[in-house]
Write an enzyme that holds these catalytic residues in place. Structure first.
Site, PDB file in Angstrom:
ATOM      1  N   CYS A 113      33.273  25.326  -0.028  1.00  0.00           N
ATOM      2  CA  CYS A 113      33.933  26.076   1.042  1.00  0.00           C
ATOM      3  C   CYS A 113      33.826  25.274   2.324  1.00  0.00           C
ATOM      4  CB  CYS A 113      33.260  27.438   1.203  1.00  0.00           C
ATOM      5  SG  CYS A 113      33.972  28.437   2.525  1.00  0.00           S
ATOM      6  N   HIS A 156      39.149  33.455  -3.833  1.00  0.00           N
ATOM      7  CA  HIS A 156      38.231  32.844  -2.847  1.00  0.00           C
ATOM      8  C   HIS A 156      38.696  33.197  -1.425  1.00  0.00           C
ATOM      9  CE1 HIS A 156      35.605  29.358  -1.384  1.00  0.00           C
ATOM     10  NE2 HIS A 156      36.370  29.606  -0.335  1.00  0.00           N
ATOM     11  N   GLU A 157      39.996  33.087  -1.185  1.00  0.00           N
ATOM     12  CA  GLU A 157      40.518  33.375   0.165  1.00  0.00           C
ATOM     13  C   GLU A 157      40.433  34.864   0.484  1.00  0.00           C
ATOM     14  OE1 GLU A 157      40.588  30.819   1.776  1.00  0.00           O
ATOM     15  OE2 GLU A 157      40.738  29.500   0.042  1.00  0.00           O
ATOM     16  N   HIS A 160      37.086  35.923   1.701  1.00  0.00           N
ATOM     17  CA  HIS A 160      36.816  35.648   3.117  1.00  0.00           C
ATOM     18  C   HIS A 160      37.266  36.811   4.002  1.00  0.00           C
ATOM     19  CE1 HIS A 160      35.172  31.629   3.320  1.00  0.00           C
ATOM     20  NE2 HIS A 160      36.144  31.108   2.586  1.00  0.00           N
TER      21      HIS A 160
HETATM   22  C1  NB4 Z   1      38.814  26.819  -1.213  1.00  0.00           C
HETATM   23  C2  NB4 Z   1      38.746  26.610  -2.730  1.00  0.00           C
HETATM   24  C3  NB4 Z   1      37.360  26.527  -3.288  1.00  0.00           C
HETATM   25  C4  NB4 Z   1      37.472  26.987  -4.717  1.00  0.00           C
HETATM   26  C5  NB4 Z   1      39.193  23.679  -5.970  1.00  0.00           C
HETATM   27  C6  NB4 Z   1      39.353  22.693  -4.854  1.00  0.00           C
HETATM   28  C7  NB4 Z   1      38.840  22.035  -2.700  1.00  0.00           C
HETATM   29  C8  NB4 Z   1      38.664  24.362  -0.763  1.00  0.00           C
HETATM   30  C9  NB4 Z   1      38.154  25.729  -0.382  1.00  0.00           C
HETATM   31  C10 NB4 Z   1      38.729  27.785  -4.833  1.00  0.00           C
HETATM   32  C11 NB4 Z   1      39.382  27.734  -3.487  1.00  0.00           C
HETATM   33  C12 NB4 Z   1      38.502  25.898   1.091  1.00  0.00           C
HETATM   34  C13 NB4 Z   1      38.894  28.136   1.920  1.00  0.00           C
HETATM   35  C14 NB4 Z   1      39.679  20.927  -2.830  1.00  0.00           C
HETATM   36  C15 NB4 Z   1      40.330  20.755  -4.043  1.00  0.00           C
HETATM   37  C16 NB4 Z   1      42.093  19.712  -5.390  1.00  0.00           C
HETATM   38  C17 NB4 Z   1      43.466  19.338  -4.913  1.00  0.00           C
HETATM   39  C18 NB4 Z   1      44.813  17.785  -3.694  1.00  0.00           C
HETATM   40  C19 NB4 Z   1      44.834  16.527  -2.918  1.00  0.00           C
HETATM   41  C20 NB4 Z   1      42.599  16.874  -2.259  1.00  0.00           C
HETATM   42  C21 NB4 Z   1      42.551  18.171  -3.033  1.00  0.00           C
HETATM   43  C22 NB4 Z   1      41.164  18.466  -3.532  1.00  0.00           C
HETATM   44  F1  NB4 Z   1      39.822  20.107  -1.823  1.00  0.00           F
HETATM   45  N1  NB4 Z   1      38.688  22.906  -3.713  1.00  0.00           N
HETATM   46  N2  NB4 Z   1      38.152  22.220  -1.506  1.00  0.00           N
HETATM   47  N3  NB4 Z   1      37.742  23.443  -1.150  1.00  0.00           N
HETATM   48  N4  NB4 Z   1      38.009  27.107   1.646  1.00  0.00           N
HETATM   49  N5  NB4 Z   1      40.172  21.654  -5.029  1.00  0.00           N
HETATM   50  N6  NB4 Z   1      41.175  19.704  -4.279  1.00  0.00           N
HETATM   51  N7  NB4 Z   1      43.468  18.077  -4.182  1.00  0.00           N
HETATM   52  O1  NB4 Z   1      39.841  24.132  -0.727  1.00  0.00           O
HETATM   53  O2  NB4 Z   1      36.775  27.180   2.110  1.00  0.00           O
HETATM   54  O3  NB4 Z   1      38.305  29.340   2.109  1.00  0.00           O
HETATM   55  O4  NB4 Z   1      43.920  16.646  -1.806  1.00  0.00           O
HETATM   56 NI    NI Z   2      36.137  29.165   1.735  1.00  0.00          NI
END
Ligand code: NB4
Ligand code: NI
Length: 186
Positions: A113, A156-157, A160
């Site tokens: 997160c 997850h969202e 929040h």
């Molecule tokens: C939200 C996610 C955490 C688990 C699974 C994942 C990443 C977040 C948090 C479910 C939702 C943010 C919001 C990533 C990621 C995969 C796709 C595309 C190209 C890099 C990116 C990396 F970054 N979680 N981070 N965490 N949050 N996948 N990816 N890729 O997004 O805290 O509440 O760019």
């Molecule tokens: Ni988050």
């Protein structure tokens, strides 16, 4: 444009609050909030841009994470391959899960997160499939069925917006304990 310094961190009370409903038509302020949250996701997923601005990549961002206690979140779930259409790209307001599978699902890598600096390890069991109702930026009510990875991101969202953080769902005693009843999602 949001930078990491603008992201609220665990310990900030806004992350534990129940967010307030978003009113439609959107105020100019809420419209900008939506655009800025989506901009963060787009830039954070671009390898050269995220390095330049030192942004942690994200597939979702909820308004409380930028200090706004409102029931709004931006979601950008990329497709499997580069150049594929995103699985979901949009800003959702006032989302509700109207039904869900009995089957649970969890990302096999666990979750992270943007508001939690130290990753907490372990499976985060959620619903594998959900039907959500939300309002899009035009205030139209949308009903959507989601499964697996996008369903996990939505949950997850939505957590929040209720003041819940992912590690609240991790089994403290045995964080990586596998269960027959959970589908592990790659
Ligand atoms: C939200 C996610 C955490 C688990 C699974 C994942 C990443 C977040 C948090 C479910 C939702 C943010 C919001 C990533 C990621 C995969 C796709 C595309 C190209 C890099 C990116 C990396 F970054 N979680 N981070 N965490 N949050 N996948 N990816 N890729 O997004 O805290 O509440 O760019
Ligand atoms: Ni988050």
């Amino acid at each position: 444009m949001y930078l990491m310094k603008d992201i609220t961190r665990d310990g900030d009370p806004v992350l534990r609050q129940e967010a307030a409903d978003v009113q439609f038509p959107l105020s100019a302020e809420d419209r900008k909030l939506a655009d800025d949250m989506m901009e963060y996701l787009v830039i954070s997923q671009d390898e050269t841009e995220n390095e330049k601005y030192k942004l942690r990549p994200g597939v979702g961002l909820a308004a409380p994470q930028v200090g706004e206690s409102k029931r709004m979140a931006a979601i950008l779930v990329p497709g499997e391959f580069e150049d594929d259409e995103p699985l979901f790209k949009g800003v959702i307001s006032n989302p509700v899960i109207i039904s869900h599978s009995v089957q649970d699902g969890a990302l096999d890598m666990g979750e992270g997160c943007l508001s939690v600096d130290e990753d907490v390890a372990g499976f985060v069991p959620r619903h594998d499939r959900i039907t959500v109702r939300y309002q899009n930026l035009d205030g139209e009510t949308v009903k959507l069925r989601l499964k697996d990875y996008p369903a996990i991101v939505f949950q997850h969202e939505m957590d929040h917006l209720h003041g819940v953080l992912y590690y609240d769902h991790i089994n403290q005693a045995e964080p990586w304990a596998e269960s027959e009843d959970v589908k592990y999602i790659k």
